[in-house]
Design a protein around this motif. Structure first.
Motif, PDB file in Angstrom:
ATOM      1  N   ILE A 110       0.850  -1.190   0.000  1.00 37.18           N
ATOM      2  CA  ILE A 110       0.000   0.000   0.000  1.00 37.18           C
ATOM      3  C   ILE A 110       0.883   1.236   0.000  1.00 37.18           C
ATOM      4  O   ILE A 110       1.860   1.299   0.757  1.00 37.18           O
ATOM      5  N   TYR A 111       0.534   2.207  -0.841  1.00 30.93           N
ATOM      6  CA  TYR A 111       1.140   3.527  -0.705  1.00 30.93           C
ATOM      7  C   TYR A 111       0.109   4.377   0.020  1.00 30.93           C
ATOM      8  O   TYR A 111      -1.029   4.514  -0.430  1.00 30.93           O
ATOM      9  N   ALA A 112       0.512   4.945   1.162  1.00 25.54           N
ATOM     10  CA  ALA A 112      -0.382   5.783   1.959  1.00 25.54           C
ATOM     11  C   ALA A 112       0.321   7.108   2.239  1.00 25.54           C
ATOM     12  O   ALA A 112       1.380   7.114   2.860  1.00 25.54           O
ATOM     13  N   PRO A 113      -0.253   8.227   1.781  1.00 25.57           N
ATOM     14  CA  PRO A 113       0.380   9.520   2.028  1.00 25.57           C
ATOM     15  C   PRO A 113       0.385   9.908   3.504  1.00 25.57           C
ATOM     16  O   PRO A 113       1.189  10.730   3.925  1.00 25.57           O
ATOM     17  N   VAL A 114      -0.505   9.299   4.293  1.00 26.28           N
ATOM     18  CA  VAL A 114      -0.544   9.519   5.736  1.00 26.28           C
ATOM     19  C   VAL A 114       0.004   8.253   6.395  1.00 26.28           C
ATOM     20  O   VAL A 114      -0.398   7.145   6.036  1.00 26.28           O
ATOM     21  N   PRO A 115       0.932   8.369   7.343  1.00 27.31           N
ATOM     22  CA  PRO A 115       1.561   7.176   7.931  1.00 27.31           C
ATOM     23  C   PRO A 115       0.565   6.178   8.521  1.00 27.31           C
ATOM     24  O   PRO A 115      -0.443   6.556   9.103  1.00 27.31           O
ATOM     25  N   LEU A 116       0.885   4.895   8.348  1.00 27.50           N
ATOM     26  CA  LEU A 116       0.136   3.802   8.961  1.00 27.50           C
ATOM     27  C   LEU A 116       0.966   3.255  10.119  1.00 27.50           C
ATOM     28  O   LEU A 116       2.196   3.255  10.064  1.00 27.50           O
ATOM     29  N   GLU A 117       0.286   2.772  11.141  1.00 30.75           N
ATOM     30  CA  GLU A 117       0.961   2.266  12.329  1.00 30.75           C
ATOM     31  C   GLU A 117       1.178   0.763  12.217  1.00 30.75           C
ATOM     32  O   GLU A 117       0.225   0.000  11.991  1.00 30.75           O
ATOM     33  N   LEU A 118       2.428   0.335  12.381  1.00 36.15           N
ATOM     34  CA  LEU A 118       2.753  -1.092  12.314  1.00 36.15           C
ATOM     35  C   LEU A 118       2.006  -1.861  13.394  1.00 36.15           C
ATOM     36  O   LEU A 118       1.848  -1.385  14.517  1.00 36.15           O
TER      37      LEU A 118
END
Length: 135
Positions: A110-118
């Motif tokens: 996934i490319y997400a411009p807003v960070p995702l939490e591991l």
């Protein structure tokens, strides 16, 4: 912003996110790869050179997140009007520069411009198309 230089280099860069999937036969010239996954059927835009394969194939699935939100529940994929998908799963890895691996019905980069939490379980709405890269 360009997310890839070429399909071949993109696959090389993220090869660790690739997996084997059953690709169902499709008519000659069909631009989608029908993927039979344990939890359902997904269609990915074929970014590989023709002809499209069928049978067990190594693939890298990639999508661009429109939005995401925390959500519990088992991994799932729901088609959206217009060709996108809503995927539910766990963020299992960060590759840097906005790229994350989502463990859903299949691993999806996934490319997400807003960070995702591991380690977080999320629902991600993908802009169409879900893309399938092959070596």
């Amino acid at each position: 912003m360009a997310l890839e230089d070429s399909p071949e280099l993109f696959f090389e860069r993220f090869a660790e996110a690739a997996f084997e999937a059953e690709v169902l036969p499709a008519p000659m010239g069909y631009s989608l790869l029908p993927l039979a996954l344990p939890g359902g059927l997904l269609f990915a835009f074929d970014r590989g050179a023709p002809p499209a394969p069928h049978g067990r194939v190594t693939l890298l699935l990639h999508g661009v997140a429109r939005r995401h939100a925390p959500e519990e529940g088992p991994p799932a994929a729901e088609p959206l009007p217009g060709g996108g998908y809503r995927l539910r799963g766990e963020v299992t890895r960060a590759f840097g520069e906005g790229f994350y691996l989502l463990g859903s019905l299949a691993p999806v980069l996934i490319y997400a411009p807003v960070p995702l939490e591991l380690g977080r379980r999320v629902a991600v709405e993908l802009a169409p198309p879900l893309m399938g890269f092959r070596p």
